[in-house]
Design an enzyme around this catalytic site. Sequence first.
Site, PDB file in Angstrom:
ATOM      1  N   ARG A 171      -1.269 -17.764   1.595  1.00  0.00           N
ATOM      2  CA  ARG A 171       0.114 -17.404   2.002  1.00  0.00           C
ATOM      3  C   ARG A 171       0.481 -18.519   2.668  1.00  0.00           C
ATOM      4  NH1 ARG A 171       2.327 -12.130   1.385  1.00  0.00           N
ATOM      5  NH2 ARG A 171       3.058 -12.154   3.567  1.00  0.00           N
ATOM      6  N   ARG A 175       0.094 -28.156   6.571  1.00  0.00           N
ATOM      7  CA  ARG A 175       1.015 -29.335   6.437  1.00  0.00           C
ATOM      8  C   ARG A 175       0.648 -30.325   7.258  1.00  0.00           C
ATOM      9  NH1 ARG A 175       5.242 -25.641   7.942  1.00  0.00           N
ATOM     10  NH2 ARG A 175       6.078 -24.613   6.126  1.00  0.00           N
ATOM     11  N   ARG A 248      -4.645  -0.751   3.603  1.00  0.00           N
ATOM     12  CA  ARG A 248      -4.871  -1.258   5.017  1.00  0.00           C
ATOM     13  C   ARG A 248      -3.617  -0.424   5.671  1.00  0.00           C
ATOM     14  NH1 ARG A 248      -8.910  -1.435   7.949  1.00  0.00           N
ATOM     15  NH2 ARG A 248      -8.673  -2.919   9.883  1.00  0.00           N
ATOM     16  N   ARG A 279      -1.071  -8.767  16.600  1.00  0.00           N
ATOM     17  CA  ARG A 279       0.145  -9.570  17.013  1.00  0.00           C
ATOM     18  C   ARG A 279       0.726  -8.690  18.136  1.00  0.00           C
ATOM     19  NH1 ARG A 279       2.000 -10.857  10.867  1.00  0.00           N
ATOM     20  NH2 ARG A 279       1.882  -8.795  10.328  1.00  0.00           N
ATOM     21  N   GLU A 304       0.737  -4.712  17.390  1.00  0.00           N
ATOM     22  CA  GLU A 304       0.436  -4.302  15.907  1.00  0.00           C
ATOM     23  C   GLU A 304      -1.236  -4.160  15.998  1.00  0.00           C
ATOM     24  OE1 GLU A 304       2.577  -6.529  12.976  1.00  0.00           O
ATOM     25  OE2 GLU A 304       0.961  -6.385  11.449  1.00  0.00           O
ATOM     26  N   TYR A 352       1.237  -7.389  -2.987  1.00  0.00           N
ATOM     27  CA  TYR A 352       1.398  -7.639  -1.817  1.00  0.00           C
ATOM     28  C   TYR A 352       2.730  -8.561  -1.642  1.00  0.00           C
ATOM     29  CZ  TYR A 352      -0.158  -9.879   3.032  1.00  0.00           C
ATOM     30  OH  TYR A 352      -0.515 -10.161   4.301  1.00  0.00           O
ATOM     31  N   ASP A 354       6.496  -9.606  -0.640  1.00  0.00           N
ATOM     32  CA  ASP A 354       7.500  -9.918   0.321  1.00  0.00           C
ATOM     33  C   ASP A 354       8.750  -9.377  -0.002  1.00  0.00           C
ATOM     34  OD1 ASP A 354       5.752 -11.088   2.399  1.00  0.00           O
ATOM     35  OD2 ASP A 354       5.968 -12.915   1.449  1.00  0.00           O
TER      36      ASP A 354
HETATM   37  P1  FAD Z   1       8.584   0.600   1.300  1.00  0.00           P
HETATM   38  O1  FAD Z   1       9.327  -0.290   2.123  1.00  0.00           O
HETATM   39  O2  FAD Z   1       7.077   0.754   1.391  1.00  0.00           O
HETATM   40  O3  FAD Z   1       9.392   1.858   0.810  1.00  0.00           O
HETATM   41  C1  FAD Z   1       9.026   3.002   0.033  1.00  0.00           C
HETATM   42  C2  FAD Z   1       9.597   4.207   0.329  1.00  0.00           C
HETATM   43  O4  FAD Z   1       9.263   5.202  -0.422  1.00  0.00           O
HETATM   44  C3  FAD Z   1       9.288   4.462   1.743  1.00  0.00           C
HETATM   45  O5  FAD Z   1      10.182   4.686   2.613  1.00  0.00           O
HETATM   46  C4  FAD Z   1       8.503   5.716   1.631  1.00  0.00           C
HETATM   47  O6  FAD Z   1       8.535   6.994   2.834  1.00  0.00           O
HETATM   48  C5  FAD Z   1       9.125   6.257   0.372  1.00  0.00           C
HETATM   49  N1  FAD Z   1       8.010   7.432  -0.402  1.00  0.00           N
HETATM   50  C6  FAD Z   1       6.818   7.295  -0.696  1.00  0.00           C
HETATM   51  N2  FAD Z   1       6.507   8.164  -1.455  1.00  0.00           N
HETATM   52  C7  FAD Z   1       7.286   9.220  -1.466  1.00  0.00           C
HETATM   53  C8  FAD Z   1       7.553  10.401  -1.824  1.00  0.00           C
HETATM   54  N3  FAD Z   1       6.306  10.852  -2.520  1.00  0.00           N
HETATM   55  N4  FAD Z   1       8.679  11.104  -1.719  1.00  0.00           N
HETATM   56  C9  FAD Z   1       9.696  10.511  -1.197  1.00  0.00           C
HETATM   57  N5  FAD Z   1       9.542   9.389  -0.762  1.00  0.00           N
HETATM   58  C10 FAD Z   1       8.481   8.530  -0.708  1.00  0.00           C
HETATM   59  N6  FAD Z   1       8.198  -9.104   3.882  1.00  0.00           N
HETATM   60  C11 FAD Z   1       8.897 -10.278   3.982  1.00  0.00           C
HETATM   61  O7  FAD Z   1       9.692 -10.587   3.303  1.00  0.00           O
HETATM   62  N7  FAD Z   1       8.906 -10.996   5.338  1.00  0.00           N
HETATM   63  C12 FAD Z   1       8.019 -10.409   6.385  1.00  0.00           C
HETATM   64  O8  FAD Z   1       8.445 -10.936   7.395  1.00  0.00           O
HETATM   65  C13 FAD Z   1       7.323  -9.245   6.210  1.00  0.00           C
HETATM   66  N8  FAD Z   1       6.495  -8.712   7.098  1.00  0.00           N
HETATM   67  C14 FAD Z   1       5.938  -7.376   6.952  1.00  0.00           C
HETATM   68  C15 FAD Z   1       5.070  -7.113   8.032  1.00  0.00           C
HETATM   69  C16 FAD Z   1       4.282  -5.895   7.969  1.00  0.00           C
HETATM   70  C17 FAD Z   1       3.714  -5.266   8.930  1.00  0.00           C
HETATM   71  C18 FAD Z   1       4.647  -5.337   6.682  1.00  0.00           C
HETATM   72  C19 FAD Z   1       3.571  -3.942   6.308  1.00  0.00           C
HETATM   73  C20 FAD Z   1       5.195  -5.714   5.540  1.00  0.00           C
HETATM   74  C21 FAD Z   1       5.990  -6.996   5.704  1.00  0.00           C
HETATM   75  N9  FAD Z   1       6.826  -7.203   4.601  1.00  0.00           N
HETATM   76  C22 FAD Z   1       7.441  -8.354   4.813  1.00  0.00           C
HETATM   77  C23 FAD Z   1       6.854  -6.735   3.198  1.00  0.00           C
HETATM   78  C24 FAD Z   1       8.023  -5.763   3.297  1.00  0.00           C
HETATM   79  O9  FAD Z   1       7.818  -4.623   4.273  1.00  0.00           O
HETATM   80  C25 FAD Z   1       7.995  -5.228   1.653  1.00  0.00           C
HETATM   81  O10 FAD Z   1       8.216  -6.185   0.912  1.00  0.00           O
HETATM   82  C26 FAD Z   1       9.165  -4.098   1.336  1.00  0.00           C
HETATM   83  O11 FAD Z   1       9.354  -3.364   2.685  1.00  0.00           O
HETATM   84  C27 FAD Z   1       8.721  -3.179   0.425  1.00  0.00           C
HETATM   85  O12 FAD Z   1       9.908  -2.472  -0.117  1.00  0.00           O
HETATM   86  P2  FAD Z   1       9.376  -1.147  -1.034  1.00  0.00           P
HETATM   87  O13 FAD Z   1      10.936  -0.563  -1.282  1.00  0.00           O
HETATM   88  O14 FAD Z   1       8.631  -1.704  -2.136  1.00  0.00           O
HETATM   89  O15 FAD Z   1       8.285  -0.242  -0.073  1.00  0.00           O
HETATM   90  N1  UDP Z   2      -4.089 -15.116   9.121  1.00  0.00           N
HETATM   91  C1  UDP Z   2      -4.933 -15.486   9.850  1.00  0.00           C
HETATM   92  N2  UDP Z   2      -4.636 -15.806  11.223  1.00  0.00           N
HETATM   93  C2  UDP Z   2      -3.220 -15.965  11.580  1.00  0.00           C
HETATM   94  C3  UDP Z   2      -2.385 -15.679  10.634  1.00  0.00           C
HETATM   95  C4  UDP Z   2      -2.786 -14.967   9.264  1.00  0.00           C
HETATM   96  O1  UDP Z   2      -6.042 -15.591   9.540  1.00  0.00           O
HETATM   97  O2  UDP Z   2      -3.055 -16.366  12.895  1.00  0.00           O
HETATM   98  C5  UDP Z   2      -4.575 -14.937   7.768  1.00  0.00           C
HETATM   99  C6  UDP Z   2      -4.712 -13.346   7.500  1.00  0.00           C
HETATM  100  O3  UDP Z   2      -5.847 -13.011   6.797  1.00  0.00           O
HETATM  101  C7  UDP Z   2      -3.655 -12.656   7.048  1.00  0.00           C
HETATM  102  C8  UDP Z   2      -3.181 -13.678   6.035  1.00  0.00           C
HETATM  103  O4  UDP Z   2      -3.378 -15.145   6.931  1.00  0.00           O
HETATM  104  O5  UDP Z   2      -3.950 -11.359   6.527  1.00  0.00           O
HETATM  105  C9  UDP Z   2      -1.741 -13.682   5.764  1.00  0.00           C
HETATM  106  O6  UDP Z   2      -0.964 -13.810   6.845  1.00  0.00           O
HETATM  107  P1  UDP Z   2       0.494 -13.338   6.919  1.00  0.00           P
HETATM  108  O7  UDP Z   2       1.130 -13.723   8.214  1.00  0.00           O
HETATM  109  O8  UDP Z   2       1.323 -13.762   5.748  1.00  0.00           O
HETATM  110  O9  UDP Z   2       0.371 -11.779   7.117  1.00  0.00           O
HETATM  111  P2  UDP Z   2       1.448 -10.519   7.001  1.00  0.00           P
HETATM  112  O10 UDP Z   2       2.712 -11.094   7.950  1.00  0.00           O
HETATM  113  O11 UDP Z   2       1.637 -10.141   5.474  1.00  0.00           O
HETATM  114  O12 UDP Z   2       0.616  -9.559   7.637  1.00  0.00           O
END
Ligand code: FAD
Ligand code: UDP
Length: 371
Positions: A171, A175, A248, A279, A304, A352, A354
Amino acid sequence: MADYDYLIVGAGLYGAVFAQEANARGRRCLVVERRSRPGGNIACEERDAISIHSYGAHIFHTSMPEVWHYVNRFASFNHFINSPVANYRGELYNLPFNMNTFHQIWGVVTPTEAAARIGSQRQAITNEPQNLEEQAISLVGTDIYEKLIKGYTEKQWGRSCTELPAFIIRRLPVRYTYDNNYFSDRWQGIPEEGYNRLIEKLLDGTEVRLGTDFLKDRAELATRARKIVYTGAIDEYFDYRFGELEYRGLRFETERLEEKNHQGVAVMNFTDRETPYTRIIEHKHFAVHAPELLDAPVTWITREYPDAWKRGNEAYYPVNDARNQTLYEKYADLARTESDVLFGGRLGAYRYYDMDKVIAEALATARAEMD
Ligand code: FAD
Ligand code: UDP
């Protein structure tokens, strides 16, 4: 007679995009969401005029023109570029792995020198990398693996790098240029009015019931619509018939500090094994369109912490190793027999994803379903 065409389970990004598309085609939808607010994991809260990403840093980035044009209909994006800094026991390194990092680690200046260092350190890996450790060493060598990857990854996923799939580390870009942009996508930014507003606009005109768990009221809710769009966890939908998929978990600790500028960057990664969090994000730095926030005497940060997941907790990351992927396929086969239910989103598809992939998937499903 069903009252709705679609019952959408989950008001996250997938559910909201599907609702928008169905609404635009004149379909009647009901969205149910078990949390007390919409947005899923992109939800934010406003404090001291700062938009706080409640579930971790969310930076929008995409190379898909269709998705970029689509989101710009509902939000305008600032020009934030994610350039996190890695903190390894007080030593700072630029991310992603680029000439700045190579210079900081080895003192090398040219791409040729950096490539020579990495080349000599990757010699132990002769085959196609079989796991995250081999993949990481093959990309950036052992020094960077030890300082910037091993500790972070093992605390993030709660297991050894040799037991994790190689794709997770791919991911991150590697560079041979002096470029600290964490993403290689063509477009990137943060919605200037926040993610909540984006979700609000997507859901405009759709009935949403918050605090409603579909699985607790499945029999009644299922009769209300012709079809169901389910964005929760697929194993939970089937009552864990074949066993649990692994996820996780995360824990967020958010704090208000009476400081103008705590860490000077939106995202700092703590890559040693000992620091319990992965983080710290300092939310005001995402608002590059509002530089006056930097003068305000207050800031908000979130630590986090990776966490074990157990039933009943929020599932943040799917663990896409071979065992879980095989189990997921069994659930996916079962899902195909539920002709009136569409499974989607990060949890429904156990991917996984985005945000941009979630939008692309929701748009494609809406088109296949309704056009
Ligand atoms: P979710 O956002 O999980 O929505 C699903 C919803 O369904 C939730 O609100 C849940 O409560 C609801 N639900 C589940 N079961 C039920 C039920 N039985 N009844 C009623 N409601 C229910 N993506 C990026 O592009 N850039 C980023 O920088 C980025 N950073 C991230 C950092 C973290 C820590 C995490 C965890 C994810 C990150 N993502 C990022 C990914 C991004 O969060 C997801 O791609 C996106 O939010 C997923 O949307 P979704 O609708 O599939 O799921
Ligand atoms: N990772 C790492 N060191 C860092 C940042 C990321 O080893 O400083 C690894 C780690 O395994 C992580 C993966 O790269 O789960 C993907 O990173 P990303 O930032 O895409 O994770 P996310 O934002 O989805 O948690």
